[in-house]
Design a protein around this motif. Structure first.
Motif, PDB file in Angstrom:
ATOM      1  N   GLU A  90       0.837  -1.202   0.000  1.00 41.16           N
ATOM      2  CA  GLU A  90       0.000   0.000   0.000  1.00 41.16           C
ATOM      3  C   GLU A  90       0.871   1.250   0.000  1.00 41.16           C
ATOM      4  O   GLU A  90       1.762   1.382   0.830  1.00 41.16           O
ATOM      5  CB  GLU A  90      -0.933   0.005   1.214  1.00 41.16           C
ATOM      6  N   ARG A 150       0.786   5.494   0.263  1.00 37.02           N
ATOM      7  CA  ARG A 150      -0.081   6.486   0.890  1.00 37.02           C
ATOM      8  C   ARG A 150       0.312   7.893   0.452  1.00 37.02           C
ATOM      9  O   ARG A 150       1.489   8.186   0.278  1.00 37.02           O
ATOM     10  CB  ARG A 150      -0.018   6.385   2.415  1.00 37.02           C
ATOM     11  N   GLN A 208      -1.041  12.094   1.357  1.00 41.19           N
ATOM     12  CA  GLN A 208      -1.920  12.892   2.207  1.00 41.19           C
ATOM     13  C   GLN A 208      -1.501  14.353   2.216  1.00 41.19           C
ATOM     14  O   GLN A 208      -0.313  14.673   2.250  1.00 41.19           O
ATOM     15  CB  GLN A 208      -1.930  12.334   3.635  1.00 41.19           C
ATOM     16  N   THR A 238      -4.835   6.514  -1.093  1.00 37.00           N
ATOM     17  CA  THR A 238      -4.095   5.248  -1.029  1.00 37.00           C
ATOM     18  C   THR A 238      -4.076   4.563  -2.393  1.00 37.00           C
ATOM     19  O   THR A 238      -5.050   4.615  -3.152  1.00 37.00           O
ATOM     20  CB  THR A 238      -4.725   4.298   0.004  1.00 37.00           C
TER      21      THR A 238
END
Length: 298
Positions: free
Chosen positions: A152, A154, A156, A198
């Protein structure tokens, strides 16, 4: 006669309306105003309008910012706080020249003016929403991964308003929201969440090796994080098997060596040697004690 009575009745009704309107105006009852919402882009300018039906000679104007604690924006004919250097008063409205995200909130203007029956108070409320462009998003990309595992990535951003949506790029090429419509050189087992940022590979493969970057975008602007390299390697099954066999062989050789030593009696000889050594030491000590006692008697 019937028509005349009807006319008289209409005239009475009109007089009643005129008197009622005059009574309303004399006491200065404020008509409710619609709550307004004003949006502005950060570091640009905005006008917080306060509409008043007529301008009088003697009036008092106050602007307040509402919240957990009420603070003055315009009070005693002067702008207050940091609004002194970046705002100006235009009639009853305030023009903010350099809006910041800290300015967002609810504002209220209050105008009081004398009337025939006393002070007339008018209020108007404005909500200011400040739109903020995203900052460079924080991107988490693993340096390496094993083929067939779940990986995964990520992305943000904490500053953008409204909340931005996220887009992922591999080697500078945008990854499609539908993996099956993407390039043939890309694994089709990934999913992208544009809201949370994600990028998840359900079963990562060597085809997914490359440089990944993420872009955060809203109605004000967009920013992208620097690309980061991810290397996907196949699991070396033959190497793992060879290592396991080698370890098992070493353990077996050590076990055979211990068994052979026990059969030859190496461990028992060492024990008997230790026993004889301790016995000789005790004999020597007893002889020395005897000699010492003898010399003491003489």
């Amino acid at each position: 006669m019937a028509r005349r009575s009807r006319h008289r009745l209409l005239l009475l009704l009109l007089r009643y309306l005129v008197v009622a309107l005059g009574y309303h105006k004399a006491y200065g009852v404020s008509a409710p105003k619609d709550h307004k919402v004003v949006t502005a882009i950060e570091y640009q300018e905005v006008i917080l309008a306060c509409k008043y039906p007529k301008r009088t000679i003697a009036f008092r104007l106050e602007w307040k910012k509402l919240g957990q604690s009420v603070s003055f924006v315009y009070y005693q004919q002067a702008l207050q706080g940091d609004f002194k250097d970046r705002a100006e008063l235009i009639d009853f409205s305030i023009r903010i020249k350099n809006v910041t995200r800290r300015d967002a909130g609810k504002y209220r203007c209050e105008i009081s003016a004398p009337s025939e029956q006393g002070q007339n108070l008018e209020e108007d409320t404005v909500t200011l929403e400040v739109l903020v462009a995203p900052a460079v998003p924080s991107c988490e990309v693993p340096n390496s991964a094993l083929s067939g595992t779940v990986v995964e990535l990520r992305c943000q951003d904490r500053e953008g308003n409204p909340a931005p949506e996220y887009t992922w790029f591999k080697d500078g090429i945008r990854l499609s929201g539908n993996p099956k419509l993407g390039s043939q050189s890309t694994n089709s087992s990934y999913t992208i969440n544009t809201k949370s940022g994600t990028l998840q590979f359900n079963t990562v493969s060597k085809l997914d090796s490359g440089e990944y970057s993420c872009e955060a975008r809203n109605s004000v602007g967009y920013r992208r994080c620097p690309g980061k390299q991810m290397q996907v390697d196949d699991l070396n099954i033959s190497g793992i098997i060879a290592a396991v066999v080698a370890v098992a062989l070493v353990i077996s050789i050590c076990g055979f060596g211990v068994c052979y030593a026990q059969r030859k009696g190496y461990f028992s000889k060492e024990t008997s040697f230790q026993k004889s050594g301790s016995a000789s030491k005790s004999t020597t000590m007893s002889e020395n004690d005897f000699k010492h006692t003898k010399s003491f008697i003489i």
